[in-house]
Design an enzyme around this catalytic site. Structure first.
Site, PDB file in Angstrom:
ATOM      1  N   ASP A   1       4.598   4.674  -7.407  1.00  0.00           N
ATOM      2  CA  ASP A   1       5.407   3.697  -6.946  1.00  0.00           C
ATOM      3  C   ASP A   1       5.136   2.331  -7.442  1.00  0.00           C
ATOM      4  OD1 ASP A   1       2.774   3.716  -5.681  1.00  0.00           O
ATOM      5  OD2 ASP A   1       3.512   4.537  -3.800  1.00  0.00           O
TER       6      ASP A   1
ATOM      7  N   ASN B   1      -0.297   6.786   8.130  1.00  0.00           N
ATOM      8  CA  ASN B   1       0.969   7.296   9.089  1.00  0.00           C
ATOM      9  C   ASN B   1       1.530   8.624   8.316  1.00  0.00           C
ATOM     10  OD1 ASN B   1       2.331   6.282   6.654  1.00  0.00           O
ATOM     11  ND2 ASN B   1       3.854   5.105   7.832  1.00  0.00           N
TER      12      ASN B   1
ATOM     13  N   HIS C   1       2.190   8.810   5.026  1.00  0.00           N
ATOM     14  CA  HIS C   1       3.025   8.938   3.833  1.00  0.00           C
ATOM     15  C   HIS C   1       2.172   9.188   2.423  1.00  0.00           C
ATOM     16  CE1 HIS C   1       2.010   4.194   3.384  1.00  0.00           C
ATOM     17  NE2 HIS C   1       1.426   4.848   2.339  1.00  0.00           N
TER      18      HIS C   1
ATOM     19  N   GLU D   1       7.849   7.249   3.430  1.00  0.00           N
ATOM     20  CA  GLU D   1       7.501   7.060   4.777  1.00  0.00           C
ATOM     21  C   GLU D   1       7.986   8.055   5.694  1.00  0.00           C
ATOM     22  OE1 GLU D   1       5.303   4.663   5.366  1.00  0.00           O
ATOM     23  OE2 GLU D   1       6.106   2.954   4.591  1.00  0.00           O
TER      24      GLU D   1
HETATM   25  C1  GLP Z   1      -0.343   2.709  -0.351  1.00  0.00           C
HETATM   26  C2  GLP Z   1       0.237   3.593  -1.427  1.00  0.00           C
HETATM   27  C3  GLP Z   1      -0.098   4.898  -1.629  1.00  0.00           C
HETATM   28  C4  GLP Z   1      -1.457   5.143  -1.094  1.00  0.00           C
HETATM   29  C5  GLP Z   1      -1.625   4.598   0.296  1.00  0.00           C
HETATM   30  C6  GLP Z   1      -2.843   4.702   1.136  1.00  0.00           C
HETATM   31  O1  GLP Z   1       0.374   1.695   0.108  1.00  0.00           O
HETATM   32  N1  GLP Z   1       1.454   3.224  -1.964  1.00  0.00           N
HETATM   33  O2  GLP Z   1       0.160   5.768  -2.710  1.00  0.00           O
HETATM   34  O3  GLP Z   1      -1.938   6.490  -1.161  1.00  0.00           O
HETATM   35  O4  GLP Z   1      -0.662   3.813   0.812  1.00  0.00           O
HETATM   36  O5  GLP Z   1      -3.727   3.531   0.638  1.00  0.00           O
HETATM   37  P1  GLP Z   1      -5.255   3.530   0.519  1.00  0.00           P
HETATM   38  O6  GLP Z   1      -5.647   4.502  -0.549  1.00  0.00           O
HETATM   39  O7  GLP Z   1      -5.497   2.073   0.290  1.00  0.00           O
HETATM   40  O8  GLP Z   1      -5.578   3.969   2.088  1.00  0.00           O
END
Ligand code: GLP
Length: 265
Positions: free
Chosen positions: A67, A136, A138, A143
Site C-alpha cells: 500500500d 481494527n 485491516h 478497512e
Molecule cells: C498499517 C499498514 C498495514 C499494517 C497495519 C498495522 O497502517 N497499512 O499494512 O499491517 O497498519 O501496522 P503496525 O504493524 O504498525 O501495527
C-alpha cells in the site's frame, strides 16, 4: 491455517525471517510481498543481518509493497516508498529497480492501480506476502467492509487507522486521509501469506482473523479461505485465541519434514 505462537517479538521476527530466507534460498528470483508498519520490522532486521553476514542474497528477488499513502510526496519520510527503501531495500541490498510501491501521486489513480496489478501479474505473482494487521482487523489498508474481491484501488482511511498511524507524523492532522492498497482479492492471489502480529493491542484482531466468522467487518478473516497461511504471533497477540493450546500442540508435533530451520538467539 497454521498458527505459530512464540514467546516474544524476537522469536516472531526470527521465525518470519526464516520463512522468507527459506523462500529466497529455494528461488533466488522469488517475488516478495512487502508490508510496512511496525509489525514486520523485526523480520527485516533479521534478514538484513543474514545478508550482512553473507548468508543470504536477496539481490535477484522482486518486491511489491501492499500500500501507499495518497497526498504526501514520494520523498516524505513516511511515504511507504521511503519506508520500503530505508527499512527493506537498502538494508537487504535488494535491487531498487525490482521493488515496486503503488504510485499514490499518479494523476490518473485508477490507471496507476491497474498498472500495479499488471506488474504483479507480469512478475509471476507474489510467492510470499508478509502481512501485519491493524487493530481494527485491516490488512494492507483494506478497512472493515472492504470487498473480499477487491483489487488495488484508492481507499479512505478509517479514523482509527489515522489515529494509530499518527505516531509516525509530527501532527495527527498530517496523516493522509486516503491511500492506495492492494485489494483483498490481490492479497489472496499470493501463494503463501505470512501474517505477523505482536502485543495485546492485536489480540482481538488476531482472534477475529483466525477464529471469528469470515466477515467483511474483519478483513483479515478472508485468510481462512487461503490454502497456505502462516500466522506468527507472540503470546500477547495470541491471548484471545480460544484454541491456543491446540495450536501449540500442533506446532510442537509437526512432522520434521514440514519444519523450517529457525536460528536460535
Ligand atoms: C498499517 C499498514 C498495514 C499494517 C497495519 C498495522 O497502517 N497499512 O499494512 O499491517 O497498519 O501496522 P503496525 O504493524 O504498525 O501495527
Amino acid at each position: 491455517m497454521e498458527i505459530v505462537i512464540l514467546p516474544d517479538p524476537g522469536a516472531v521476527a526470527r521465525f518470519g525471517a526464516a520463512v522468507l530466507a527459506d523462500t529466497v534460498r529455494r528461488d533466488p528470483d522469488a517475488v516478495l510481498g512487502l508490508a510496512t508498519g511496525s509489525s514486520p520490522l523485526g523480520i527485516y532486521e533479521q534478514l538484513a543481518a543474514l545478508v550482512q553476514a553473507g548468508e543470504l542474497d536477496v539481490g535477484r528477488a522482486s518486491g511489491f509493497a501492499l500500500d501507499e499513502y495518497v497526498g504526501i510526496p514520494e520523498d516524505h519520510p513516511q511515504s511507504y516508498a521511503s519506508v520500503i527503501r530505508t527499512e527493506v531495500v537498502e538494508p537487504l541490498r535488494m535491487d531498487p529497480s525490482r521493488v515496486h510501491v503503488p504510485d499514490g501521486r499518479a494523476a490518473d489513480i485508477p490507471a496507476a492501480c491497474a498498472a500495479y496489478e499488471a506488474a504483479i501479474r507480469e512478475a509471476g505473482g507474489v510467492d510470499v506476502q508478509i502481512l501485519g494487521i491493524g487493530a481494527n482487523g485491516h490488512i494492507g489498508f483494506n478497512e472493515p467492509t472492504s470487498s473480499f474481491a477487491s483489487r488495488t484501488r484508492i481507499k479512505t482511511l478509517a479514523p482509527r487507522t489515522r489515529a494509530d498511524n499518527a505516531r509516525f507524523f509530527d501532527d495527527p492532522d498530517q496523516v493522509p486521509t486516503h491511500c492506495l492498497t492492494q485489494g483483498l482479492g490481490t492479497i489472496m492471489d499470493a501463494r503463501h501469506l505470512l501474517l505477523v502480529a505482536q502485543g495485546e493491542a492485536k489480540a482481538d484482531a488476531i482472534a477475529a482473523t483466525v477464529e471469528g466468522p469470515v466477515s467483511a467487518m474483519a478483513p483479515g478473516s478472508i485468510l481462512q479461505h487461503h490454502p497456505t497461511v502462516t500466522v506468527v504471533v507472540d503470546e500477547a497477540a495470541a491471548s484471545k485465541l480460544r484454541l491456543a493450546d491446540y495450536y501449540k500442540h500442533v506446532f510442537a508435533n509437526k512432522p520434521e519434514w514440514q519444519r523450517i530451520a529457525v536460528p536460535q538467539p
